[in-house]
Design an enzyme around this catalytic site. Structure first.
Site, PDB file in Angstrom:
ATOM      1  N   CYS A 107       0.829  -1.207   0.000  1.00 20.46           N
ATOM      2  CA  CYS A 107       0.000   0.000   0.000  1.00 20.46           C
ATOM      3  C   CYS A 107       0.867   1.262   0.000  1.00 20.46           C
ATOM      4  O   CYS A 107       1.475   1.588  -1.008  1.00 20.46           O
ATOM      5  CB  CYS A 107      -0.994  -0.034   1.153  1.00 20.46           C
ATOM      6  SG  CYS A 107      -2.339   1.167   0.993  1.00 20.46           S
ATOM      7  N   HIS A 194      -3.721  -5.142   0.457  1.00 16.42           N
ATOM      8  CA  HIS A 194      -3.170  -5.519   1.767  1.00 16.42           C
ATOM      9  C   HIS A 194      -3.224  -7.035   1.950  1.00 16.42           C
ATOM     10  O   HIS A 194      -4.191  -7.569   2.508  1.00 16.42           O
ATOM     11  CB  HIS A 194      -3.956  -4.838   2.892  1.00 16.42           C
ATOM     12  CG  HIS A 194      -3.605  -3.413   3.109  1.00 16.42           C
ATOM     13  ND1 HIS A 194      -2.548  -3.014   3.907  1.00 16.42           N
ATOM     14  CD2 HIS A 194      -4.169  -2.287   2.631  1.00 16.42           C
ATOM     15  CE1 HIS A 194      -2.484  -1.686   3.917  1.00 16.42           C
ATOM     16  NE2 HIS A 194      -3.446  -1.221   3.140  1.00 16.42           N
ATOM     17  N   GLU A 196      -1.772  -8.700   4.050  1.00 13.28           N
ATOM     18  CA  GLU A 196      -1.655  -9.016   5.482  1.00 13.28           C
ATOM     19  C   GLU A 196      -2.960  -8.813   6.242  1.00 13.28           C
ATOM     20  O   GLU A 196      -3.035  -9.108   7.445  1.00 13.28           O
ATOM     21  CB  GLU A 196      -0.539  -8.170   6.112  1.00 13.28           C
ATOM     22  CG  GLU A 196      -0.913  -6.756   6.521  1.00 13.28           C
ATOM     23  CD  GLU A 196      -1.056  -5.748   5.387  1.00 13.28           C
ATOM     24  OE1 GLU A 196      -1.062  -4.541   5.686  1.00 13.28           O
ATOM     25  OE2 GLU A 196      -1.183  -6.156   4.217  1.00 13.28           O
TER      26      GLU A 196
END
Length: 249
Positions: A107, A194, A196
């Site tokens: 990001c 993202h 994660e």
């Protein structure tokens, strides 16, 4: 061997309070047992980087001496602010690139890499992208190995790499973000989404920014209703560990 996470921001307070975690924890948790070695987290916002890698409160390693990789986190900040710590981190990114150490930007980290290596970051002309969205793979890459040509990811961003760095190659895009996944050479990758973050975390981001999203003319209820688990999302991060970090070490 170690993966060094360069921390450029914090999870929004409501998500951090609910999960008891920050971006570093999300990244480490998603990587799981794909990386059995050491982790280190350095907050570059409070570190003054010099040409000899001395910083005010930590020691940033000489990238040439790092056996492992770097990952740059997301942030609520904007690369367009051009804050001193951002400029210093961009210089450090160029040193990582020169050292040919594997580097993944997530990001804001993806955008910072783009800017550091000669691209340009600005407000996404297509508007805010947030929630669970469909990623379309256009060009194969080890970062996307074993994943389908089209799969869902979790994302939240307003800025975009609107001009890619010289030599960059786009590997995947979404409806609102043409440069979602790009590579620069064999060692550097950027992902606008993202990998994660879980659907629960993204839901927390939409809820926290409900009024902002609505004020931009978007429908936060529709976005919330479309959020769902994306099993392939985290595989991108694990692919970075397995196909870039471990193979380079």
């Amino acid at each position: 061997m170690r993966i060094i996470v360069l921390r450029t921001g914090d999870a929004i307070p409501s998500v951090a309070e609910r999960t008891g975690q920050q971006f570093f924890d999300f990244i480490k948790g998603t990587a799981g047992d794909s990386w059995p070695y050491d982790w280190e987290c350095i907050d570059v916002r409070t570190s003054q980087v010099s040409q000899v890698s001395q910083v005010s409160d930590v020691q940033l390693p000489d990238p040439r001496q790092v056996k492992g990789a770097f990952i740059i986190t997301g942030s609520a900040s904007s690369v367009t602010e051009r804050a001193p710590w951002m400029l210093q981190t961009e210089d450090y990114i160029r040193r990582i690139a020169d050292a040919e150490v594997p580097l993944l930007g997530i990001c804001f980290g993806h955008q910072l890499i783009g800017q550091a290596l000669g691209g340009e970051v600005a407000k996404n002309p297509n508007g805010r992208e947030i929630g669970t969205v469909r990623l379309e793979v256009s060009k194969d890459d080890p970062l996307l190995a074993g994943q389908p040509r089209s799969f869902d990811v979790q994302t939240t961003h307003s800025d975009s790499v609107v001009r890619l760095p010289p030599g960059a190659v786009v590997h995947a895009s979404t409806a609102l973000e043409p440069n979602t996944v790009f590579s620069v050479g064999p060692h550097i990758r950027g992902v606008q989404h993202h990998p994660e973050m879980s659907d629960a975390i993204i839901r927390g981001y939409v809820e926290a920014r409900y009024d902002i999203i609505k004020g931009e003319g978007l429908d936060p209820e529709a976005i919330l209703g479309a959020i769902h688990p994306a099993p392939e999302n985290g595989q991108t991060l694990r692919n970075f560990v397995r196909n870039f970090v471990l193979r380079a070490s």
